[in-house]
Design a protein around this motif. Structure first.
Motif, PDB file in Angstrom:
ATOM      1  N   ARG A 171      -3.252 -13.285   1.698  1.00 42.11           N
ATOM      2  CA  ARG A 171      -3.528 -12.170   2.605  1.00 42.11           C
ATOM      3  C   ARG A 171      -2.347 -11.914   3.534  1.00 42.11           C
ATOM      4  N   ALA A 172      -1.728 -12.987   4.013  1.00 42.10           N
ATOM      5  CA  ALA A 172      -0.552 -12.822   4.866  1.00 42.10           C
ATOM      6  C   ALA A 172       0.591 -12.175   4.102  1.00 42.10           C
ATOM      7  N   LEU A 173       0.721 -12.518   2.826  1.00 45.11           N
ATOM      8  CA  LEU A 173       1.773 -11.930   2.002  1.00 45.11           C
ATOM      9  C   LEU A 173       1.510 -10.446   1.769  1.00 45.11           C
ATOM     10  N   ILE A 174       0.245 -10.085   1.555  1.00 43.03           N
ATOM     11  CA  ILE A 174      -0.107  -8.669   1.389  1.00 43.03           C
ATOM     12  C   ILE A 174       0.206  -7.902   2.664  1.00 43.03           C
ATOM     13  N   LYS A 175      -0.118  -8.489   3.807  1.00 46.81           N
ATOM     14  CA  LYS A 175       0.183  -7.835   5.083  1.00 46.81           C
ATOM     15  C   LYS A 175       1.689  -7.641   5.245  1.00 46.81           C
ATOM     16  N   GLN A 176       2.473  -8.604   4.804  1.00 48.73           N
ATOM     17  CA  GLN A 176       3.926  -8.502   4.895  1.00 48.73           C
ATOM     18  C   GLN A 176       4.455  -7.411   3.980  1.00 48.73           C
ATOM     19  N   PHE A 177       3.905  -7.320   2.764  1.00 46.26           N
ATOM     20  CA  PHE A 177       4.323  -6.266   1.844  1.00 46.26           C
ATOM     21  C   PHE A 177       4.057  -4.885   2.434  1.00 46.26           C
ATOM     22  N   VAL A 178       2.863  -4.712   3.015  1.00 50.56           N
ATOM     23  CA  VAL A 178       2.489  -3.397   3.551  1.00 50.56           C
ATOM     24  C   VAL A 178       3.332  -3.042   4.762  1.00 50.56           C
ATOM     25  N   SER A 179       3.638  -4.019   5.601  1.00 54.73           N
ATOM     26  CA  SER A 179       4.424  -3.733   6.808  1.00 54.73           C
ATOM     27  C   SER A 179       5.846  -3.313   6.489  1.00 54.73           C
ATOM     28  N   SER A 180       6.359  -3.721   5.334  1.00 53.70           N
ATOM     29  CA  SER A 180       7.738  -3.381   4.965  1.00 53.70           C
ATOM     30  C   SER A 180       7.820  -2.282   3.906  1.00 53.70           C
ATOM     31  N   GLU A 181       6.707  -1.635   3.591  1.00 52.18           N
ATOM     32  CA  GLU A 181       6.696  -0.599   2.565  1.00 52.18           C
ATOM     33  C   GLU A 181       7.286   0.696   3.097  1.00 52.18           C
ATOM     34  N   SER A 182       7.634   1.578   2.174  1.00 54.95           N
ATOM     35  CA  SER A 182       8.116   2.916   2.537  1.00 54.95           C
ATOM     36  C   SER A 182       6.936   3.795   2.903  1.00 54.95           C
ATOM     37  N   LEU A 183       7.018   4.461   4.048  1.00 59.91           N
ATOM     38  CA  LEU A 183       5.917   5.316   4.482  1.00 59.91           C
ATOM     39  C   LEU A 183       5.762   6.537   3.588  1.00 59.91           C
ATOM     40  N   LYS A 184       6.821   6.926   2.921  1.00 62.58           N
ATOM     41  CA  LYS A 184       6.727   8.070   2.012  1.00 62.58           C
ATOM     42  C   LYS A 184       6.108   7.670   0.676  1.00 62.58           C
ATOM     43  N   LYS A 185       6.285   6.396   0.288  1.00 59.10           N
ATOM     44  CA  LYS A 185       5.711   5.896  -0.961  1.00 59.10           C
ATOM     45  C   LYS A 185       5.032   4.554  -0.700  1.00 59.10           C
ATOM     46  N   PRO A 186       3.856   4.559  -0.104  1.00 59.07           N
ATOM     47  CA  PRO A 186       3.160   3.287   0.168  1.00 59.07           C
ATOM     48  C   PRO A 186       2.743   2.596  -1.118  1.00 59.07           C
ATOM     49  N   LEU A 187       2.594   1.303  -1.025  1.00 54.92           N
ATOM     50  CA  LEU A 187       2.268   0.489  -2.199  1.00 54.92           C
ATOM     51  C   LEU A 187       0.790   0.619  -2.548  1.00 54.92           C
ATOM     52  N   SER A 188       0.520   0.819  -3.816  1.00 52.60           N
ATOM     53  CA  SER A 188      -0.864   0.830  -4.289  1.00 52.60           C
ATOM     54  C   SER A 188      -1.329  -0.607  -4.518  1.00 52.60           C
ATOM     55  N   ASP A 189      -2.633  -0.782  -4.700  1.00 51.18           N
ATOM     56  CA  ASP A 189      -3.172  -2.123  -4.945  1.00 51.18           C
ATOM     57  C   ASP A 189      -2.605  -2.720  -6.226  1.00 51.18           C
ATOM     58  N   ASN A 190      -2.395  -1.888  -7.222  1.00 58.19           N
ATOM     59  CA  ASN A 190      -1.844  -2.374  -8.486  1.00 58.19           C
ATOM     60  C   ASN A 190      -0.395  -2.836  -8.302  1.00 58.19           C
ATOM     61  N   GLN A 191       0.378  -2.083  -7.499  1.00 62.60           N
ATOM     62  CA  GLN A 191       1.765  -2.480  -7.248  1.00 62.60           C
ATOM     63  C   GLN A 191       1.825  -3.795  -6.461  1.00 62.60           C
ATOM     64  N   ILE A 192       0.927  -3.951  -5.493  1.00 58.35           N
ATOM     65  CA  ILE A 192       0.889  -5.202  -4.732  1.00 58.35           C
ATOM     66  C   ILE A 192       0.524  -6.369  -5.642  1.00 58.35           C
ATOM     67  N   SER A 193      -0.387  -6.128  -6.583  1.00 60.68           N
ATOM     68  CA  SER A 193      -0.758  -7.169  -7.534  1.00 60.68           C
ATOM     69  C   SER A 193       0.440  -7.589  -8.377  1.00 60.68           C
ATOM     70  N   GLU A 194       1.224  -6.607  -8.799  1.00 57.52           N
ATOM     71  CA  GLU A 194       2.420  -6.925  -9.589  1.00 57.52           C
ATOM     72  C   GLU A 194       3.444  -7.683  -8.757  1.00 57.52           C
ATOM     73  N   MET A 195       3.595  -7.314  -7.489  1.00 57.94           N
ATOM     74  CA  MET A 195       4.545  -8.013  -6.619  1.00 57.94           C
ATOM     75  C   MET A 195       4.116  -9.466  -6.402  1.00 57.94           C
ATOM     76  N   LEU A 196       2.814  -9.700  -6.312  1.00 57.74           N
ATOM     77  CA  LEU A 196       2.332 -11.074  -6.179  1.00 57.74           C
ATOM     78  C   LEU A 196       2.606 -11.870  -7.450  1.00 57.74           C
ATOM     79  N   LYS A 197       2.491 -11.212  -8.601  1.00 54.89           N
ATOM     80  CA  LYS A 197       2.808 -11.897  -9.852  1.00 54.89           C
ATOM     81  C   LYS A 197       4.274 -12.284  -9.905  1.00 54.89           C
ATOM     82  N   GLU A 198       5.139 -11.435  -9.336  1.00 53.98           N
ATOM     83  CA  GLU A 198       6.555 -11.775  -9.281  1.00 53.98           C
ATOM     84  C   GLU A 198       6.801 -13.000  -8.413  1.00 53.98           C
TER      85      GLU A 198
END
Length: 523
Positions: A467-494
Motif C-alpha cells: 500500500r505504501a508503494l502504491i501511494k508512492q507511485f501515485v504521488s509521483s505520477e503525471s497529472l496529465k496521465k495518471p496511472l491506472s490500476d492495471n499499470q500500477i499492477s504491472e509496476m508492482l510486478k516489475e
C-alpha cells in the motif's frame, strides 16, 4: 435398579471473576480504561489514587515474561467464545456441559466464584471527502498557532456556534430577528449545514395545528431574514442547505471572472456531473467553452465543502499513545507511556483497620478489599502484556522503524502469540485501540500486522508495504496521465511483487485515492 455411590474425577473450565476482569481490562482503550478506573474508585472504598506509581502486588508479576501455562491458554481460548454476561451463568453452563459427558456430582458455581474472590483469606495489603473537496484550505485565523500544543488547542477550542454568536453581537437586529438568528446558529450541524427546512423549523416552534398557521408564517419570515444574515458570516458557505448552495456562497466572495461565472453555472447543475467531471455535458448545459469549464472545476476543487469542520473540537482527534518507541544507540527502546498508566493503591488506613478488627467487618468488606487488590493486579498485568506484545512487534519490524513503511514485513497475530506463549485472541485484544508512538508517527498496534503477498524470488511482501508503494507511485505520477490500476499492477510486478489489478483497486480505495479518471488534471 440397584443404587450405589461412585467417585469420578473430571476436568472442566470456568471463568473466574478475576479472569473475566483481566480479559475485559485488556481490550479496553485508554479512554475506556480511565472511565473504568474512575468507576472503581467511586465504588470501592479500599482503592485510592496515588501520586507515585503503585507498587506491584505479590501476584507473580515478576515472572511476567515466563511462558503462559497450558491451563491459562485454555482459559483464553474459552474466553474468545464466551459472551461477557453474568459470570454465574457462564460457570453454570460450563458445569452443565461437563455433567453431560461425565456423571460428576454437581458443584455450586456460586461457591466457586466466592472462593475465587476470597483468595488466600488474608486481608493484608502489599507494600506501598471526496478528493476535490478534502484538500481545500481553510481561511487563516489571526495569529500564528503553529507552535501551539495539541492539548492547548483543545482547551482553547472555539466551536462553530461560538464563532457565529460572536459575529452576531455586532449586528443591529430586532429581538425577533436576533432570536431567529440564534436558533438557526444552534441548528447547524458539525459541517456548518442547516439540515432542516425553514418551514419545518417554524412548525416545530409554533406547532402544526391549523390555528397556528399565522404564527408559523411569521416565524418563517424571521427565519428567512436570519438565514440571509447567517449566510454572509464567516466562514463562507455556512448556513447552506446543500452542497451546491455551500459552493455558490463561497463563489460570491471570489473576484468576478469568466471562470467564476462558469463555476456558478456548474453549481446550478446536478452535482453528479461535477463529481464525474463530465466536461462535455457541462459545456453543453452551461454554455461555456471547454477550457473555461475546466478552469471552473479547478476553482471549485479549491473550495471547502464542509466549512464547519475546522471548528470541530481537536480533542476528539487527540490520540495518546500507550507505548513510546525511541531510537537509542543500540537499536530502539520500548517503554510504556506513564501518562496513561493509572496510579492506584490499596487504602492503608481502611485496610489496617479491617486487619485490626478482623472478623468484625464481615465477609463483604473482606471481599471488597480482595477486589481492590485484584483490580490493581489486573491493571498491572494489562500494561505488562501491552509492553511484551509491543516489544515483540518492534523486534520483528525493525526495518520499519529504520526505513519506514516501505520496509514493513508480513506479520500475523499467531507469530506474536507463539513467541510470547499467549493465545491469538489475547494478541487481538492487545492490539485493538492501543497506539504506539514511533519516529514515523503514531500508529495503532494492528497497523504493524499485514498479510503476505508473493514475490518472484519466492519470498513474501507485506500488504502494508505494498500500500505504501502504491501511494508512492501515485504521488509521483503525471497529472496529465495518471496511472491506472492495471499499470500500477504491472509496476508492482516489475518490483517483483505479484499483485492483481483487483487487489490494487482494493488497496487504492483503502488509501482513499481516487480512480485515475478523477486524478487527471483538468488543465
Amino acid at each position: 435398579m440397584k443404587q450405589g455411590l461412585s467417585l469420578r474425577v473430571s476436568q472442566h473450565l470456568a471463568l473466574t471473576p478475576q479472569l473475566q476482569q483481566s480479559i475485559r481490562l485488556l481490550q479496553l482503550s485508554t479512554l475506556e480504561l480511565s472511565q473504568e478506573v474512575e468507576q472503581m474508585l467511586d465504588e470501592n472504598p479500599f482503592l485510592e489514587q496515588s501520586e507515585d506509581s503503585a507498587a506491584r502486588e505479590d501476584f507473580g508479576l515478576d515472572q511476567v515474561d515466563s511462558p503462559v501455562s497450558q491451563e491459562a491458554q485454555e482459559f483464553e481460548s474459552v474466553a474468545e467464545f464466551t459472551p461477557s454476561h453474568d459470570s454465574t451463568s457462564s460457570s453454570q453452563s460450563t458445569s452443565e456441559n461437563s455433567n453431560d459427558n461425565d456423571s460428576t456430582p454437581e458443584i455450586s458455581s456460586e461457591a466457586k466464584l466466592e472462593e475465587s474472590w476470597d483468595g488466600d483469606g488474608t486481608v493484608e495489603t502489599s507494600a506501598d471527502d471526496g478528493e476535490w473537496g478534502g484538500d481545500a484550505q481553510p481561511r487563516k485565523n489571526n495569529g500564528d498557532d503553529s507552535d501551539a500544543d495539541a492539548s492547548d488547542l483543545a482547551r482553547s477550542h472555539e466551536s462553530l456556534q461560538d464563532h457565529l454568536h460572536r459575529q452576531a453581537l455586532s449586528l443591529r437586529l430586532s429581538e425577533e430577528d436576533r432570536a431567529a438568528l440564534y436558533f438557526l446558529i444552534e441548528s447547524l450541524n458539525d459541517d456548518g449545514y442547516l439540515e432542516d427546512s425553514l418551514s419545518s423549523l417554524a412548525a416545530g416552534l409554533a406547532g402544526a395545528e391549523p390555528e397556528q398557521l399565522e404564527d408559523r408564517e411569521d416565524l418563517e419570515q424571521h427565519f428567512t431574514i436570519a438565514l440571509k444574515l447567517l449566510q454572509h458570516m464567516e466562514p463562507a458557505g455556512v448556513g447552506a442547505r446543500h452542497l451546491a448552495e455551500c459552493l455558490s456562497l463561497q463563489l460570491l466572495e471570489c473576484e468576478s471572472s469568466q471562470a467564476v461565472s462558469a463555476a456558478k453555472a456548474i453549481c446550478r447543475q446536478p452535482m453528479e456531473l461535477l463529481a464525474k467531471r463530465d466536461i462535455k455535458r457541462l459545456v453543453h448545459l452551461c454554455g461555456f467553452p471547454d477550457a473555461v469549464i475546466r478552469a471552473a472545476i479547478a476553482l471549485i476543487a479549491r473550495l471547502d465543502p464542509k466549512p464547519g469542520r475546522r471548528f470541530i473540537n481537536v480533542e476528539r482527534n487527540l490520540i495518546v499513545p500507550d507505548v513510546l518507541v525511541t531510537k537509542v544507540a543500540k537499536g530502539f527502546k520500548v517503554a510504556l507511556n506513564s501518562d496513561v498508566m493509572p496510579r492506584l493503591r490499596v487504602h492503608d488506613i481502611y485496610a489496617n483497620a479491617l486487619k485490626q478488627h478482623k472478623g468484625q467487618g464481615g465477609p463483604a468488606l473482606t471481599q471488597r478489599l480482595q477486589e481492590a487488590r485484584w483490580f490493581i493486579k489486573n491493571i498491572q498485568q494489562r500494561f505488562d502484556t501491552i509492553l511484551r506484545v509491543s516489544t515483540a512487534i518492534v523486534e520483528r519490524q525493525k526495518n520499519f522503524f529504520t526505513h519506514g513503511e516501505l520496509a514493513m514485513r508480513p506479520l500475523v497475530l499467531r507469530e506474536i502469540a507463539d513467541e510470547l506463549g499467549l493465545h491469538e485472541s489475547t494478541i487481538s485484544r492487545v492490539t485493538t485501540a492501543k497506539y504506539m508512538s514511533t519516529p514515523f508517527g503514531t500508529f495503532e498496534l494492528k497497523y504493524f500486522f499485514g498479510s503476505a503477498l508473493g514475490t518472484e524470488t519466492g519470498g513474501n511482501a507485506s500488504s502494508t508495504a505494498v500500500r505504501a508503494l502504491i501511494k508512492q507511485f501515485v504521488s509521483s505520477e503525471s497529472l496529465k496521465k495518471p496511472l491506472s490500476d492495471n499499470q500500477i499492477s504491472e509496476m508492482l510486478k516489475e518490483q517483483g511483487i505479484e499483485c492483481a489489478r483487483r487487489t490494487v483497486a482494493k488497496y487504492r480505495e483503502a488509501l482513499r485515492i481516487a480512480p485515475a479518471s478523477l486524478r487527471k488534471a483538468l488543465t
